[in-house]
Design an enzyme around this catalytic site. Structure first.
Site, mmCIF file in Angstrom:
data_model
loop_
_atom_site.group_PDB
_atom_site.id
_atom_site.type_symbol
_atom_site.label_atom_id
_atom_site.label_comp_id
_atom_site.label_asym_id
_atom_site.label_seq_id
_atom_site.Cartn_x
_atom_site.Cartn_y
_atom_site.Cartn_z
ATOM 1 N N GLY A 234 3.564 -3.446 -3.923
ATOM 2 C CA GLY A 234 3.502 -3.632 -5.370
ATOM 3 C C GLY A 234 3.928 -2.344 -6.034
ATOM 4 O O GLY A 234 5.041 -2.173 -6.516
ATOM 5 N N CYS B 72 -13.578 3.599 -28.825
ATOM 6 C CA CYS B 72 -14.898 4.229 -28.944
ATOM 7 C C CYS B 72 -15.610 4.308 -27.606
ATOM 8 O O CYS B 72 -16.620 3.647 -27.373
ATOM 9 C CB CYS B 72 -15.737 3.456 -29.953
ATOM 10 S SG CYS B 72 -14.899 3.390 -31.530
ATOM 11 N N GLY C 25 0.760 -1.240 0.000
ATOM 12 C CA GLY C 25 0.000 0.000 0.000
ATOM 13 C C GLY C 25 0.791 1.290 0.000
ATOM 14 O O GLY C 25 0.193 2.369 -0.078
ATOM 15 N N GLU D 42 4.332 -6.456 1.574
ATOM 16 C CA GLU D 42 3.795 -6.828 0.263
ATOM 17 C C GLU D 42 3.636 -5.615 -0.648
ATOM 18 O O GLU D 42 2.539 -5.334 -1.140
ATOM 19 C CB GLU D 42 2.418 -7.489 0.435
ATOM 20 C CG GLU D 42 2.399 -8.721 1.295
ATOM 21 C CD GLU D 42 0.964 -9.148 1.640
ATOM 22 O OE1 GLU D 42 0.000 -8.487 1.202
ATOM 23 O OE2 GLU D 42 0.823 -10.134 2.375
HETATM 24 N N1 LLP Z 1 -1.371 -6.946 -0.604
HETATM 25 C C1 LLP Z 1 -2.686 -7.103 -0.827
HETATM 26 C C2 LLP Z 1 -3.430 -8.064 -0.041
HETATM 27 C C3 LLP Z 1 -3.315 -6.339 -1.825
HETATM 28 O O1 LLP Z 1 -4.619 -6.474 -2.027
HETATM 29 C C4 LLP Z 1 -2.577 -5.408 -2.596
HETATM 30 C C5 LLP Z 1 -3.194 -4.616 -3.652
HETATM 31 C C6 LLP Z 1 -1.204 -5.300 -2.326
HETATM 32 C C7 LLP Z 1 -0.639 -6.071 -1.316
HETATM 33 C C8 LLP Z 1 -0.316 -4.347 -3.084
HETATM 34 O O2 LLP Z 1 -0.719 -3.036 -2.929
HETATM 35 P P1 LLP Z 1 0.245 -1.856 -3.417
HETATM 36 O O3 LLP Z 1 1.516 -1.942 -2.612
HETATM 37 O O4 LLP Z 1 0.528 -2.060 -4.847
HETATM 38 O O5 LLP Z 1 -0.522 -0.623 -3.150
HETATM 39 N N2 LLP Z 1 -5.378 -1.442 -9.565
HETATM 40 C C9 LLP Z 1 -5.295 -0.457 -8.511
HETATM 41 C C10 LLP Z 1 -4.622 -0.995 -7.279
HETATM 42 C C11 LLP Z 1 -5.249 -2.259 -6.752
HETATM 43 C C12 LLP Z 1 -4.563 -2.771 -5.505
HETATM 44 C C13 LLP Z 1 -5.063 -4.112 -5.118
HETATM 45 N N3 LLP Z 1 -4.402 -4.691 -3.975
HETATM 46 C C14 LLP Z 1 -4.601 0.796 -9.067
HETATM 47 O O6 LLP Z 1 -4.277 0.825 -10.255
HETATM 48 O O7 LLP Z 1 -4.401 1.762 -8.341
#
Ligand code: LLP
Length: 431
Positions: free
Chosen positions: A289, A356, A238, A287
Protein backbone atom coordinates in the site's frame (compact mmCIF):
# COMPACT_ATOMS: atom_id res chain seq x y z
CA UNK A 1 11.99 8.61 -7.00
CA UNK A 2 9.09 10.91 -6.37
CA UNK A 3 7.93 13.83 -8.38
CA UNK A 4 7.72 16.57 -5.77
CA UNK A 5 10.68 18.93 -6.03
CA UNK A 6 11.56 22.60 -6.07
CA UNK A 7 11.72 24.20 -9.49
CA UNK A 8 13.71 27.27 -8.71
CA UNK A 9 12.20 28.39 -5.43
CA UNK A 10 8.72 26.92 -6.01
CA UNK A 11 7.60 23.45 -5.00
CA UNK A 12 6.13 21.56 -7.92
CA UNK A 13 4.44 18.25 -8.51
CA UNK A 14 5.75 17.01 -11.85
CA UNK A 15 5.19 20.04 -14.13
CA UNK A 16 2.62 21.81 -11.96
CA UNK A 17 3.28 24.50 -9.37
CA UNK A 18 1.87 23.66 -5.94
CA UNK A 19 1.22 27.32 -5.12
CA UNK A 20 -0.90 27.65 -8.26
CA UNK A 21 -2.94 24.60 -7.26
CA UNK A 22 -3.38 25.91 -3.72
CA UNK A 23 -4.60 29.27 -4.99
CA UNK A 24 -6.95 27.70 -7.49
CA UNK A 25 -8.47 24.98 -5.32
CA UNK A 26 -7.92 26.28 -1.80
CA UNK A 27 -6.42 24.44 1.15
CA UNK A 28 -6.18 21.95 2.78
CA UNK A 29 -5.42 20.19 -0.48
CA UNK A 30 -4.13 16.73 -1.27
CA UNK A 31 -1.98 16.54 -4.39
CA UNK A 32 -1.10 13.18 -5.96
CA UNK A 33 1.49 12.44 -8.62
CA UNK A 34 0.61 10.00 -11.38
CA UNK A 35 4.30 9.68 -12.34
CA UNK A 36 5.28 8.63 -8.81
CA UNK A 37 2.54 6.02 -8.56
CA UNK A 38 3.59 4.69 -11.95
CA UNK A 39 7.29 4.72 -11.12
CA UNK A 40 6.84 2.86 -7.86
CA UNK A 41 4.51 0.28 -9.37
CA UNK A 42 6.85 -0.30 -12.31
CA UNK A 43 9.96 -0.65 -10.10
CA UNK A 44 8.34 -3.28 -7.92
CA UNK A 45 6.77 -5.07 -10.87
CA UNK A 46 10.13 -5.25 -12.66
CA UNK A 47 11.95 -6.41 -9.54
CA UNK A 48 9.63 -9.43 -9.37
CA UNK A 49 9.78 -10.16 -13.10
CA UNK A 50 11.75 -13.41 -12.55
CA UNK A 51 8.63 -15.04 -11.02
CA UNK A 52 4.98 -15.09 -12.00
CA UNK A 53 3.47 -12.46 -9.75
CA UNK A 54 0.59 -10.06 -9.21
CA UNK A 55 0.74 -6.79 -7.32
CA UNK A 56 -2.52 -6.19 -5.42
CA UNK A 57 -2.43 -2.58 -4.25
CA UNK A 58 -3.56 -2.32 -0.60
CA UNK A 59 -6.19 0.28 -1.35
CA UNK A 60 -6.82 0.95 2.32
CA UNK A 61 -3.78 3.22 1.99
CA UNK A 62 -5.41 5.40 -0.66
CA UNK A 63 -8.72 4.52 -2.27
CA UNK A 64 -9.32 7.60 -4.39
CA UNK A 65 -10.93 6.44 -7.64
CA UNK A 66 -8.26 8.16 -9.73
CA UNK A 67 -5.44 6.47 -7.82
CA UNK A 68 -7.16 3.11 -8.29
CA UNK A 69 -7.62 3.83 -12.00
CA UNK A 70 -3.95 4.73 -12.48
CA UNK A 71 -2.88 1.48 -10.84
CA UNK A 72 -5.53 -0.65 -12.55
CA UNK A 73 -4.30 0.70 -15.91
CA UNK A 74 -0.80 -0.46 -14.98
CA UNK A 75 -2.10 -3.98 -14.33
CA UNK A 76 -2.49 -3.83 -10.57
CA UNK A 77 -5.00 -5.93 -8.69
CA UNK A 78 -6.34 -4.82 -5.31
CA UNK A 79 -6.10 -5.91 -1.71
CA UNK A 80 -9.50 -4.99 -0.27
CA UNK A 81 -10.85 -5.11 3.27
CA UNK A 82 -14.57 -4.45 2.83
CA UNK A 83 -17.35 -4.80 0.28
CA UNK A 84 -17.14 -1.02 0.05
CA UNK A 85 -13.59 -1.25 -1.25
CA UNK A 86 -14.59 -3.85 -3.83
CA UNK A 87 -17.34 -1.48 -4.98
CA UNK A 88 -14.77 1.31 -5.21
CA UNK A 89 -12.65 -0.83 -7.54
CA UNK A 90 -15.71 -1.28 -9.76
CA UNK A 91 -16.54 2.44 -9.56
CA UNK A 92 -13.01 3.22 -10.74
CA UNK A 93 -13.44 0.90 -13.73
CA UNK A 94 -11.30 -1.86 -12.20
CA UNK A 95 -12.05 -5.57 -12.22
CA UNK A 96 -13.25 -7.22 -8.97
CA UNK A 97 -11.75 -10.48 -10.24
CA UNK A 98 -8.33 -8.94 -9.48
CA UNK A 99 -9.29 -8.39 -5.81
CA UNK A 100 -8.29 -10.28 -2.73
CA UNK A 101 -10.47 -9.70 0.30
CA UNK A 102 -8.86 -9.57 3.76
CA UNK A 103 -10.03 -8.60 7.24
CA UNK A 104 -10.99 -10.33 10.48
CA UNK A 105 -14.68 -9.47 10.47
CA UNK A 106 -16.22 -10.13 7.05
CA UNK A 107 -20.02 -10.14 7.27
CA UNK A 108 -22.27 -12.63 5.43
CA UNK A 109 -23.41 -9.82 3.14
CA UNK A 110 -19.84 -8.88 2.29
CA UNK A 111 -18.91 -12.50 1.59
CA UNK A 112 -21.97 -12.92 -0.66
CA UNK A 113 -21.14 -9.71 -2.50
CA UNK A 114 -17.53 -10.77 -3.09
CA UNK A 115 -18.62 -14.22 -4.28
CA UNK A 116 -21.10 -12.77 -6.77
CA UNK A 117 -18.37 -10.52 -8.11
CA UNK A 118 -15.96 -13.44 -8.55
CA UNK A 119 -13.05 -12.10 -6.52
CA UNK A 120 -9.65 -13.78 -6.85
CA UNK A 121 -9.42 -14.97 -3.24
CA UNK A 122 -10.60 -14.48 0.32
CA UNK A 123 -7.73 -14.03 2.76
CA UNK A 124 -9.23 -15.90 5.69
CA UNK A 125 -8.41 -14.89 9.25
CA UNK A 126 -10.16 -17.54 11.40
CA UNK A 127 -11.77 -20.97 11.38
CA UNK A 128 -15.17 -19.44 12.06
CA UNK A 129 -14.74 -17.33 8.93
CA UNK A 130 -13.90 -20.43 6.86
CA UNK A 131 -17.15 -22.03 7.97
CA UNK A 132 -19.07 -18.86 7.20
CA UNK A 133 -17.59 -18.55 3.71
CA UNK A 134 -18.34 -22.22 3.02
CA UNK A 135 -21.95 -21.74 4.17
CA UNK A 136 -22.55 -18.63 2.08
CA UNK A 137 -20.89 -20.18 -0.98
CA UNK A 138 -23.04 -23.32 -0.65
CA UNK A 139 -26.19 -21.21 -0.41
CA UNK A 140 -25.20 -19.24 -3.51
CA UNK A 141 -24.04 -22.40 -5.35
CA UNK A 142 -20.57 -20.90 -5.82
CA UNK A 143 -17.07 -22.18 -5.16
CA UNK A 144 -15.21 -19.76 -2.89
CA UNK A 145 -11.47 -19.35 -3.52
CA UNK A 146 -9.71 -19.07 -0.17
CA UNK A 147 -6.24 -18.57 1.28
CA UNK A 148 -5.68 -18.76 5.00
CA UNK A 149 -3.65 -15.98 6.54
CA UNK A 150 -0.81 -17.46 8.53
CA UNK A 151 0.47 -15.53 11.49
CA UNK A 152 4.18 -16.42 11.42
CA UNK A 153 4.86 -14.88 14.84
CA UNK A 154 7.72 -12.76 13.55
CA UNK A 155 8.25 -9.37 15.11
CA UNK A 156 8.43 -6.75 12.40
CA UNK A 157 10.00 -4.19 14.78
CA UNK A 158 7.73 -1.42 13.59
CA UNK A 159 5.23 0.78 15.43
CA UNK A 160 3.05 -1.27 17.82
CA UNK A 161 -0.15 -0.07 16.15
CA UNK A 162 1.00 -1.39 12.75
CA UNK A 163 2.60 -4.69 13.79
CA UNK A 164 0.40 -7.55 12.68
CA UNK A 165 2.42 -10.76 12.52
CA UNK A 166 2.88 -11.78 16.14
CA UNK A 167 0.59 -13.71 18.49
CA UNK A 168 -0.18 -10.45 20.27
CA UNK A 169 -2.19 -9.40 17.21
CA UNK A 170 -5.72 -10.27 16.16
CA UNK A 171 -4.66 -11.22 12.63
CA UNK A 172 -4.35 -14.58 10.94
CA UNK A 173 -4.08 -18.10 12.32
CA UNK A 174 -1.08 -19.29 14.33
CA UNK A 175 1.67 -20.96 12.31
CA UNK A 176 1.37 -24.20 14.31
CA UNK A 177 -2.36 -24.47 13.59
CA UNK A 178 -2.24 -24.02 9.84
CA UNK A 179 -1.99 -27.65 8.66
CA UNK A 180 -4.90 -28.70 10.82
CA UNK A 181 -6.99 -25.75 9.63
CA UNK A 182 -6.33 -26.59 5.96
CA UNK A 183 -7.24 -30.23 6.61
CA UNK A 184 -10.52 -29.07 8.09
CA UNK A 185 -11.10 -26.55 5.30
CA UNK A 186 -10.57 -29.30 2.70
CA UNK A 187 -13.58 -31.10 4.15
CA UNK A 188 -15.85 -28.05 4.05
CA UNK A 189 -18.10 -27.80 1.01
CA UNK A 190 -17.74 -25.22 -1.78
CA UNK A 191 -14.24 -24.04 -0.90
CA UNK A 192 -11.23 -24.05 -3.20
CA UNK A 193 -7.96 -23.88 -1.27
CA UNK A 194 -6.16 -21.54 -3.58
CA UNK A 195 -3.12 -20.41 -1.64
CA UNK A 196 -1.62 -19.13 1.57
CA UNK A 197 -1.26 -15.54 2.71
CA UNK A 198 0.83 -13.67 5.27
CA UNK A 199 1.50 -10.08 6.29
CA UNK A 200 3.74 -9.16 9.21
CA UNK A 201 3.35 -5.42 9.54
CA UNK A 202 3.65 -2.04 7.93
CA UNK A 203 6.45 0.50 7.38
CA UNK A 204 9.27 -2.04 7.55
CA UNK A 205 12.55 -0.45 6.51
CA UNK A 206 14.66 -3.55 7.10
CA UNK A 207 14.36 -6.60 4.88
CA UNK A 208 15.29 -9.02 7.64
CA UNK A 209 11.84 -9.64 9.16
CA UNK A 210 10.48 -10.29 5.65
CA UNK A 211 13.28 -12.78 5.02
CA UNK A 212 12.72 -14.54 8.35
CA UNK A 213 8.98 -14.76 7.75
CA UNK A 214 9.27 -16.13 4.20
CA UNK A 215 11.99 -18.55 5.34
CA UNK A 216 9.68 -19.83 8.05
CA UNK A 217 6.55 -20.06 5.93
CA UNK A 218 7.92 -21.30 2.57
CA UNK A 219 8.33 -24.97 3.64
CA UNK A 220 4.74 -24.91 4.88
CA UNK A 221 3.56 -23.53 1.55
CA UNK A 222 5.44 -26.29 -0.24
CA UNK A 223 3.81 -28.99 1.88
CA UNK A 224 0.31 -27.57 1.55
CA UNK A 225 0.75 -27.00 -2.17
CA UNK A 226 1.68 -30.66 -2.64
CA UNK A 227 -1.48 -31.62 -0.78
CA UNK A 228 -4.03 -29.17 -2.12
CA UNK A 229 -2.63 -27.77 -5.38
CA UNK A 230 -2.23 -24.06 -4.73
CA UNK A 231 -2.15 -21.23 -7.24
CA UNK A 232 -0.40 -18.59 -5.16
CA UNK A 233 1.53 -17.51 -2.11
CA UNK A 234 0.86 -13.96 -0.92
CA UNK A 235 3.68 -12.31 0.99
CA UNK A 236 1.53 -9.34 2.01
CA UNK A 237 2.59 -5.73 2.06
CA UNK A 238 4.60 -3.63 4.47
CA UNK A 239 7.52 -2.21 2.47
CA UNK A 240 8.51 0.96 4.31
CA UNK A 241 9.19 4.34 2.78
CA UNK A 242 11.26 7.40 3.59
CA UNK A 243 9.46 9.97 5.70
CA UNK A 244 12.38 12.03 6.94
CA UNK A 245 14.45 14.13 4.56
CA UNK A 246 12.02 13.07 1.88
CA UNK A 247 12.99 16.19 -0.04
CA UNK A 248 16.61 16.41 1.07
CA UNK A 249 18.23 19.51 -0.39
CA UNK A 250 15.37 19.98 -2.77
CA UNK A 251 16.31 16.83 -4.62
CA UNK A 252 13.64 14.45 -5.88
CA UNK A 253 16.10 11.58 -5.49
CA UNK A 254 14.85 10.26 -2.13
CA UNK A 255 15.96 6.93 -3.46
CA UNK A 256 19.49 7.99 -2.59
CA UNK A 257 20.10 6.93 0.96
CA UNK A 258 20.49 9.83 3.40
CA UNK A 259 23.34 9.16 5.81
CA UNK A 260 22.47 6.58 8.45
CA UNK A 261 18.92 6.04 7.24
CA UNK A 262 17.59 2.74 6.05
CA UNK A 263 15.77 2.55 2.77
CA UNK A 264 14.21 -0.64 1.58
CA UNK A 265 14.34 -0.62 -2.20
CA UNK A 266 12.26 -2.97 -4.37
CA UNK A 267 15.54 -4.45 -5.62
CA UNK A 268 16.77 -5.38 -2.13
CA UNK A 269 13.33 -6.72 -1.26
CA UNK A 270 13.14 -8.84 -4.42
CA UNK A 271 16.79 -9.93 -4.34
CA UNK A 272 16.34 -11.19 -0.78
CA UNK A 273 13.01 -12.93 -1.24
CA UNK A 274 13.14 -14.31 -4.78
CA UNK A 275 15.62 -17.12 -3.99
CA UNK A 276 13.16 -18.32 -1.33
CA UNK A 277 10.06 -17.86 -3.49
CA UNK A 278 11.22 -19.15 -6.86
CA UNK A 279 11.57 -22.84 -5.86
CA UNK A 280 7.90 -22.89 -4.80
CA UNK A 281 6.81 -22.57 -8.44
CA UNK A 282 3.75 -20.57 -7.40
CA UNK A 283 2.42 -17.20 -8.40
CA UNK A 284 3.60 -14.60 -5.87
CA UNK A 285 1.09 -12.04 -4.70
CA UNK A 286 2.29 -8.73 -3.23
CA UNK A 287 0.06 -6.36 -1.28
CA UNK A 288 1.93 -3.07 -1.02
CA UNK A 289 0.00 0.00 0.00
CA UNK A 290 2.30 2.66 1.40
CA UNK A 291 5.18 1.79 -0.96
CA UNK A 292 3.03 2.68 -3.96
CA UNK A 293 1.01 5.60 -2.63
CA UNK A 294 2.95 7.08 0.33
CA UNK A 295 5.43 9.32 -1.43
CA UNK A 296 2.98 9.93 -4.28
CA UNK A 297 0.96 12.43 -2.26
CA UNK A 298 1.35 15.60 -0.22
CA UNK A 299 -1.02 17.66 1.91
CA UNK A 300 -0.85 21.38 1.25
CA UNK A 301 -1.92 23.73 3.99
CA UNK A 302 -2.01 27.47 4.59
CA UNK A 303 -0.54 29.28 7.56
CA UNK A 304 -3.38 31.01 9.41
CA UNK A 305 -1.60 32.48 12.42
CA UNK A 306 1.74 32.61 14.13
CA UNK A 307 1.39 32.44 17.89
CA UNK A 308 4.26 32.80 20.33
CA UNK A 309 3.83 31.75 23.92
CA UNK A 310 6.57 32.03 26.53
CA UNK A 311 7.98 28.69 25.47
CA UNK A 312 6.75 27.91 22.00
CA UNK A 313 6.56 29.16 18.47
CA UNK A 314 3.26 27.87 17.07
CA UNK A 315 2.52 27.81 13.38
CA UNK A 316 -1.26 27.40 13.18
CA UNK A 317 -2.30 25.95 9.83
CA UNK A 318 -5.66 25.24 8.20
CA UNK A 319 -5.14 21.46 7.95
CA UNK A 320 -5.78 19.39 11.04
CA UNK A 321 -5.74 15.91 12.51
CA UNK A 322 -9.06 15.21 10.78
CA UNK A 323 -7.25 15.60 7.42
CA UNK A 324 -4.06 13.71 8.36
CA UNK A 325 -4.19 11.82 11.63
CA UNK A 326 -0.85 9.98 11.45
CA UNK A 327 1.22 12.37 13.64
CA UNK A 328 -1.49 12.43 16.32
CA UNK A 329 -2.20 8.71 16.17
CA UNK A 330 1.24 7.16 15.66
CA UNK A 331 3.55 10.06 16.52
CA UNK A 332 4.66 9.73 12.94
CA UNK A 333 7.00 12.09 11.21
CA UNK A 334 6.03 13.94 8.04
CA UNK A 335 8.50 16.26 6.40
CA UNK A 336 7.16 19.82 6.28
CA UNK A 337 8.48 22.23 3.67
CA UNK A 338 7.44 25.70 2.58
CA UNK A 339 5.81 25.74 -0.85
CA UNK A 340 7.92 28.80 -1.72
CA UNK A 341 11.49 28.35 -0.50
CA UNK A 342 12.47 30.59 2.41
CA UNK A 343 15.88 31.65 3.57
CA UNK A 344 16.94 32.55 7.06
CA UNK A 345 17.66 30.79 10.28
CA UNK A 346 15.23 27.94 11.07
CA UNK A 347 13.02 28.40 14.14
CA UNK A 348 11.94 25.42 16.27
CA UNK A 349 8.22 25.42 15.51
CA UNK A 350 5.12 23.49 16.55
CA UNK A 351 2.94 23.10 13.49
CA UNK A 352 -0.62 22.68 14.74
CA UNK A 353 -4.14 22.54 13.37
CA UNK A 354 -7.27 24.39 14.50
CA UNK A 355 -8.94 21.40 16.21
CA UNK A 356 -9.64 21.59 19.93
CA UNK A 357 -7.26 18.83 20.99
CA UNK A 358 -3.67 19.07 22.14
CA UNK A 359 -3.01 16.05 19.92
CA UNK A 360 -3.83 18.13 16.86
CA UNK A 361 -0.28 18.72 15.72
CA UNK A 362 1.86 17.83 12.73
CA UNK A 363 5.27 18.57 14.23
CA UNK A 364 6.79 19.65 17.53
CA UNK A 365 9.89 21.81 17.89
CA UNK A 366 10.64 21.24 14.23
CA UNK A 367 13.24 23.61 12.81
CA UNK A 368 11.37 25.46 10.09
CA UNK A 369 12.17 28.61 8.19
CA UNK A 370 10.23 31.65 9.35
CA UNK A 371 6.80 31.63 7.78
CA UNK A 372 4.02 34.21 7.92
CA UNK A 373 0.25 34.23 7.64
CA UNK A 374 -0.82 33.24 4.12
CA UNK A 375 2.26 31.12 3.34
CA UNK A 376 1.69 27.61 2.14
CA UNK A 377 3.35 24.57 3.68
CA UNK A 378 3.47 21.04 2.29
CA UNK A 379 3.33 17.91 4.44
CA UNK A 380 5.17 15.28 2.46
CA UNK A 381 4.64 11.52 2.15
CA UNK A 382 0.93 11.95 2.86
CA UNK A 383 -0.33 9.79 0.00
CA UNK A 384 -0.79 6.69 2.17
CA UNK A 385 -3.14 6.56 5.16
CA UNK A 386 -3.79 10.29 4.78
CA UNK A 387 -7.07 11.13 3.11
CA UNK A 388 -8.48 7.64 3.74
CA UNK A 389 -8.21 8.10 7.51
CA UNK A 390 -9.85 11.51 7.33
CA UNK A 391 -12.88 12.34 9.45
CA UNK A 392 -15.38 15.12 9.93
CA UNK A 393 -14.28 15.86 13.48
CA UNK A 394 -15.15 19.44 14.45
CA UNK A 395 -17.56 19.46 11.45
CA UNK A 396 -14.74 20.01 9.04
CA UNK A 397 -15.36 18.99 5.43
CA UNK A 398 -12.90 16.64 3.75
CA UNK A 399 -10.31 18.36 1.55
CA UNK A 400 -10.07 18.66 -2.21
CA UNK A 401 -7.82 16.12 -3.92
CA UNK A 402 -5.98 16.72 -7.18
CA UNK A 403 -4.14 14.29 -9.45
CA UNK A 404 -1.26 15.65 -11.50
CA UNK A 405 0.11 14.12 -14.66
CA UNK A 406 2.87 16.05 -16.40
CA UNK A 407 1.56 19.58 -16.81
CA UNK A 408 -2.06 18.59 -16.23
CA UNK A 409 -3.99 18.65 -12.98
CA UNK A 410 -7.48 17.31 -12.35
CA UNK A 411 -9.72 17.53 -9.30
CA UNK A 412 -10.29 13.91 -8.28
CA UNK A 413 -12.29 14.73 -5.17
CA UNK A 414 -14.22 17.91 -4.66
CA UNK A 415 -14.05 19.60 -1.27
CA UNK A 416 -16.86 18.25 0.88
CA UNK A 417 -19.50 20.89 1.55
CA UNK A 418 -20.15 21.21 5.26
CA UNK A 419 -23.90 20.65 4.83
CA UNK A 420 -23.04 17.20 3.43
CA UNK A 421 -21.58 16.31 6.82
CA UNK A 422 -24.99 16.32 8.50
CA UNK A 423 -27.06 15.40 5.46
CA UNK A 424 -27.85 11.95 6.91
CA UNK A 425 -28.81 13.39 10.30
CA UNK A 426 -32.22 14.54 11.53
CA UNK A 427 -33.82 15.94 14.63
CA UNK A 428 -36.10 13.51 16.46
CA UNK A 429 -39.87 13.84 15.67
CA UNK A 430 -40.70 15.05 19.20
CA UNK A 431 -38.28 17.94 19.12
N1 LLP B 1 -1.88 -6.41 3.59
C1 LLP B 1 -2.48 -6.47 4.78
C2 LLP B 1 -3.13 -7.71 5.19
C3 LLP B 1 -2.49 -5.34 5.62
O1 LLP B 1 -3.06 -5.42 6.82
C4 LLP B 1 -1.87 -4.14 5.21
C5 LLP B 1 -1.87 -2.94 6.05
C6 LLP B 1 -1.27 -4.13 3.94
C7 LLP B 1 -1.28 -5.28 3.17
C8 LLP B 1 -0.58 -2.90 3.40
O2 LLP B 1 0.48 -2.51 4.19
P1 LLP B 1 1.50 -1.41 3.65
O3 LLP B 1 2.16 -1.97 2.42
O4 LLP B 1 0.74 -0.20 3.32
O5 LLP B 1 2.45 -1.21 4.77
N2 LLP B 1 -2.61 3.37 9.12
C9 LLP B 1 -1.26 2.89 9.35
C10 LLP B 1 -0.95 1.66 8.54
C11 LLP B 1 -1.93 0.54 8.74
C12 LLP B 1 -1.58 -0.69 7.93
C13 LLP B 1 -2.66 -1.70 7.98
N3 LLP B 1 -2.42 -2.87 7.17
C14 LLP B 1 -0.29 4.04 9.08
O6 LLP B 1 -0.73 5.15 8.78
O7 LLP B 1 0.92 3.87 9.20
Amino acid sequence: MHSFAYRGSELACEGVSIATLAKEYGTPLYVYSDATLTDHFTKLDRAFAPVEHQICFAMKSNSNLAVIRTLANLGSGFDTVSAGEIQRVEAAGGDPRTCVFAGVGKTEEEIAYALRKGIYSFNVESEAELSRISRVATRLKKIAPVAVRVNPNINAHTHAKITTGTYENKFGIAFEEIERVYARASRLPNLRLRGLQMHIGSQLTDVKPFRLAVQKVAPLVQKLNARYGFDFFSIGGGIGIVYQDALASGSPAWWRKPAGRKILTPDTYARTLLPLLKPLGLKVLLEPGRFLSGNAGILVTRVEFIKRTGKKHFVIVDAAMNDLIRPAFYDSYHEIVPVSKKSGRPIPSDVVGPICESGDYFAKDRPLPKVVEGDYLALLSAGAYGSVMGSNYNSRGLPTEVLVRGRKAAVVRRRQKVAAIWAQEAVAPWQ
